[in-house]
Design an enzyme around this catalytic site. Structure first.
Site, PDB file in Angstrom:
ATOM      1  N   SER A 121      45.418 135.505  75.836  1.00 48.79           N
ATOM      2  CA  SER A 121      44.729 134.476  75.076  1.00 48.79           C
ATOM      3  C   SER A 121      44.455 133.231  75.899  1.00 48.79           C
ATOM      4  O   SER A 121      43.711 132.346  75.457  1.00 48.79           O
ATOM      5  CB  SER A 121      45.561 134.095  73.843  1.00 48.79           C
ATOM      6  OG  SER A 121      46.856 133.661  74.232  1.00 48.79           O
ATOM      7  N   HIS A 142      39.878 139.662  74.321  1.00 50.48           N
ATOM      8  CA  HIS A 142      40.788 138.864  73.507  1.00 50.48           C
ATOM      9  C   HIS A 142      40.506 139.046  72.021  1.00 50.48           C
ATOM     10  O   HIS A 142      39.530 138.527  71.483  1.00 50.48           O
ATOM     11  CB  HIS A 142      40.659 137.385  73.901  1.00 50.48           C
ATOM     12  CG  HIS A 142      41.574 136.489  73.142  1.00 50.48           C
ATOM     13  ND1 HIS A 142      41.281 135.173  72.871  1.00 50.48           N
ATOM     14  CD2 HIS A 142      42.803 136.720  72.577  1.00 50.48           C
ATOM     15  CE1 HIS A 142      42.268 134.639  72.178  1.00 50.48           C
ATOM     16  NE2 HIS A 142      43.192 135.550  71.985  1.00 50.48           N
ATOM     17  N   GLU A 154      36.652 137.924  72.118  1.00 52.68           N
ATOM     18  CA  GLU A 154      36.137 137.275  73.329  1.00 52.68           C
ATOM     19  C   GLU A 154      36.211 138.280  74.478  1.00 52.68           C
ATOM     20  O   GLU A 154      37.275 138.850  74.736  1.00 52.68           O
ATOM     21  CB  GLU A 154      36.981 136.050  73.683  1.00 52.68           C
ATOM     22  CG  GLU A 154      36.791 134.877  72.756  1.00 52.68           C
ATOM     23  CD  GLU A 154      37.649 133.684  73.141  1.00 52.68           C
ATOM     24  OE1 GLU A 154      37.137 132.564  73.110  1.00 52.68           O
ATOM     25  OE2 GLU A 154      38.840 133.868  73.470  1.00 52.68           O
ATOM     26  N   ASN A 192      40.535 129.175  72.222  1.00 53.50           N
ATOM     27  CA  ASN A 192      41.784 128.444  72.429  1.00 53.50           C
ATOM     28  C   ASN A 192      41.577 127.105  73.125  1.00 53.50           C
ATOM     29  O   ASN A 192      42.412 126.206  73.011  1.00 53.50           O
ATOM     30  CB  ASN A 192      42.792 129.305  73.187  1.00 53.50           C
ATOM     31  CG  ASN A 192      43.609 130.164  72.240  1.00 53.50           C
ATOM     32  OD1 ASN A 192      44.063 129.689  71.209  1.00 53.50           O
ATOM     33  ND2 ASN A 192      43.783 131.427  72.566  1.00 53.50           N
TER      34      ASN A 192
END
Length: 285
Positions: A121, A142, A154, A192
């Site tokens: 992540s 991800h 992702e 993130n």
């Protein structure tokens, strides 16, 4: 249906994310081998996957036949020598050295044509690729928790990644009925990176006595967020969320605005990690 070049997907890691990814892959029609060194984790994963698939059937989202087919498509092993396939999706701990060691063992066992997609992540794909045997075969994939429910994936293209593999992984995500977004390798990728202020500013408000945990969550939910930051951190796991914050902060040169919050570290030091320990920012029965 599985595409022409990927028939078996090896999922490394049998935690919540790994078992969720295994379920998604099996439901999409692939043969799946779930690997974990911990036998009890594999048993827990098998039980979790079956329970989740049966819930999908109860809600009319999957037929009983589809559930049975998915369950029969998954095999479990604690022997890394059995991890043979065209693609590995890795969902182990967020530790660069652990991932590098695993990937090199998998490359040694499978050869240079193996594709490895890391579910990291926040760890730089390039920093991992620089230490593995076949860097062009490494890509980021991800998923978001819970993987069977969340649509976004992702797909992270590192500077060493073969562009054809990036496209193949994006196509695979579509076969899994996900919504892939291709992005370049950078600290925290897209989600993130953008999400850090959501968590950190919320904790700073509480830390400075400006608002309570409950007030922050209530206000942000009222403005349209599906879940407030504190409830979301509890669901993700405070240790995991803190680790991501730390990696992004360090990789960006430790800017003060992204410094991990002390109140989160205090919870972790007490072993209060959220839903999985029954207590985090909130108490869970």
């Amino acid at each position: 249906m599985a595409n022409n070049t990927i028939n078996t997907i090896v999922v490394c890691g049998a935690g919540t994310m790994g078992s969720g990814i295994a379920q998604v892959a099996a439901t999409a029609g692939f043969k799946v081998l779930q690997f974990d060194l911990n036998e009890s984790m594999l048993l827990k994963a098998a039980q979790s996957i079956e329970k989740s698939l049966l819930k999908f059937a109860e809600k009319g989202k999957l037929s009983k036949e589809a559930v049975e087919k998915a369950l029969s498509s998954i095999r479990y092993t604690s022997d890394i020598a059995e991890c043979k396939g065209e693609l590995v999706i890795e969902a182990i701990i967020e530790n660069r050295e652990a991932k590098v060691g695993l990937f090199n063992q998998l490359f040694t066992n499978n050869g240079s044509q193996l594709m490895i997609a890391s579910n990291t992540s926040s760890i730089s794909i390039d920093s991992i690729a620089e230490q593995v045997l076949f860097p062009s075969q490494l890509v980021g994939m991800h998923f978001f928790n819970p993987a069977p429910m969340m649509k976004l994936v992702e797909v992270i293209q590192g500077k060493y990644t073969n562009p054809a593999i990036v496209q193949q992984i994006a196509d695979l995500a579509l076969l899994m009925q996900k919504a892939p977004v291709i992005c370049k390798d950078s600290p925290g990728f897209i989600v993130n990176r953008v999400a850090r202020p959501y968590y950190l500013e919320s904790m700073h408000l509480v830390q400075n006595g400006i608002a309570t945990i409950e007030q922050v969550d209530a206000v942000l939910q009222a403005t349209g967020f599906k879940m407030g930051p504190f409830k979301l951190m509890d669901l993700i796991g405070l240790d995991i969320n803190y680790s991501v914050s730390t990696i992004v902060w360090e990789d960006l040169g430790k800017p003060p605005r992204l410094k991990p919050a002390a109140i989160q570290k205090d919870k972790i030091d007490q072993g209060l990690l959220g839903v999985k320990t029954k207590k985090g920012f909130y108490q869970y029965d």
